[in-house]
Design a protein around this motif. Structure first.
Motif, PDB file in Angstrom:
ATOM      1  N   PHE A  11       0.821  -1.217   0.000  1.00  0.00           N
ATOM      2  CA  PHE A  11       0.000   0.000   0.000  1.00  0.00           C
ATOM      3  C   PHE A  11       0.850   1.260   0.000  1.00  0.00           C
ATOM      4  O   PHE A  11       0.418   2.316  -0.456  1.00  0.00           O
ATOM      5  CB  PHE A  11      -0.923  -0.004   1.227  1.00  0.00           C
ATOM      6  CG  PHE A  11      -0.197   0.151   2.542  1.00  0.00           C
ATOM      7  CD1 PHE A  11      -0.031   1.403   3.122  1.00  0.00           C
ATOM      8  CD2 PHE A  11       0.342  -0.954   3.190  1.00  0.00           C
ATOM      9  CE1 PHE A  11       0.633   1.548   4.331  1.00  0.00           C
ATOM     10  CE2 PHE A  11       1.011  -0.813   4.394  1.00  0.00           C
ATOM     11  CZ  PHE A  11       1.161   0.438   4.969  1.00  0.00           C
ATOM     12  N   ASP A  12       2.088   1.161   0.522  1.00  0.00           N
ATOM     13  CA  ASP A  12       2.967   2.328   0.572  1.00  0.00           C
ATOM     14  C   ASP A  12       3.834   2.458  -0.675  1.00  0.00           C
ATOM     15  O   ASP A  12       4.708   3.321  -0.744  1.00  0.00           O
ATOM     16  CB  ASP A  12       3.854   2.266   1.816  1.00  0.00           C
ATOM     17  CG  ASP A  12       4.668   0.976   1.891  1.00  0.00           C
ATOM     18  OD1 ASP A  12       4.474   0.115   0.997  1.00  0.00           O
ATOM     19  OD2 ASP A  12       5.475   0.831   2.824  1.00  0.00           O
ATOM     20  N   GLY A  13       3.595   1.601  -1.667  1.00  0.00           N
ATOM     21  CA  GLY A  13       4.334   1.685  -2.923  1.00  0.00           C
ATOM     22  C   GLY A  13       5.601   0.859  -2.968  1.00  0.00           C
ATOM     23  O   GLY A  13       6.238   0.757  -4.019  1.00  0.00           O
TER      24      GLY A  13
END
Length: 303
Positions: A11-13
């Motif tokens: 989700f944070d890349g």
């Protein structure tokens, strides 16, 4: 690809990688393949690489692995006899080729199963192949667009696409023919018609398909080869809002009329006028047509 770990984005890349049992197996086979393809290494290192390959393929007993093992033993024997490397090239290429075949077998390298399009099991191939009656090819089920209510297998996607392209070319030819005939007829009027030469083929296609529904306004004839566009009111130059789609015979009769209001019934005239309004709304979006639309409106107000 078989040696690559699984990757996914969090989700944070950030990219997360994970080696699976199958990817580790693929990585092991890749390293061995690179090693046996390496040239110019000492004999003891070459022997070590060959022995590693031998014990790797001996995990599975089959004709292919037996042949690889036999070739490895032959090369080790020839190297012990001080045979020149140039004379071993053919043997080494054969070992590499057979080991590459070994790598491509899912039973020995499970990760490769997802990369091979053709099933290794012939029985699976026979069960999942359909015949296209158009191109006469045997193809996988995914190559056929099958509707939910269909009980038979029709043409493959490639044949559908080819057919659509051919029909589109034929349709474009019909629209081009109508446009060319219209321009010729407008030139014959010798009243400095301009709008017809601004209308392009896609505009004509839209006009015929969406405004006139590809049919004659009088007889509903849908044969585009027999249809022509002419002026609705022959006293004014042709425009998308001063036109009618008719058959050639109907067009000849229409252009001989002197009074449209007396010849056609009111409901028919109203229907034609509605089509003209729709055409105006569409062509008003084209900047080059805006000046002609204003001029047409001024003429209508003057009348």
């Amino acid at each position: 690809k078989c040696a690559q770990p699984r990757r996914w984005k969090a989700f944070d890349g950030k990219i997360t990688e994970m080696d699976t049992q199958n990817s580790l197996r693929g990585k092991e086979l890749l390293e061995i393949y690179r090693s046996i393809n390496t040239r110019g290494i000492p004999k003891d290192e070459r022997t070590s690489v060959l022995l590693t390959l031998k014990w790797t393929v001996k995990e599975h007993e089959c004709k292919l692995t037996q042949e690889i093992v036999a070739l490895i033993d032959r090369e080790i024997d020839l190297m012990s006899r001080e045979v020149k490397e140039c004379n071993l090239e053919g043997l080494r290429k054969r070992i590499c080729t057979l080991f590459l075949q070994y790598i491509k077998i899912p039973e020995f390298n499970p990760q490769v199963a997802g990369l091979i399009k053709v099933p290794q099991d012939p029985l699976k191939l026979y069960k999942n192949v359909y015949f296209c009656h158009s191109c006469e090819k045997y193809l996988a089920p995914t190559e056929f667009p099958i509707p939910a209510n269909s009980h038979t297998i029709g043409r493959c996607r490639s044949c559908y696409q080819l057919d659509n392209e051919a029909r589109q070319r034929e349709a474009y030819f019909k629209y081009r023919l109508i446009l060319e005939n219209l321009r010729k007829s407008e030139v014959d009027y010798q009243d400095d018609s301009k709008i017809v030469f601004l209308v392009q083929l896609p505009d004509m296609q839209y006009l015929i398909e969406n405004i006139w529904n590809c049919q004659s306004a009088l007889s509903a004839c849908s044969d585009l080869y027999d249809l022509v566009m002419v002026r609705w009111d022959k006293q004014h130059e042709w425009s998308p809002w001063n036109t009618i789609l008719l058959t050639k015979e109907e067009a000849d009769a229409h252009l001989k009329l002197c009074n449209l209001q007396k010849t056609y019934e009111a409901p028919f005239i109203y229907r034609i006028e509605q089509k003209h309004i729709r055409a105006k709304n569409y062509f008003a979006q084209i900047p080059v047509m805006s000046s002609f639309l204003h001029r047409s409106s001024n003429q209508s107000n003057a009348n």
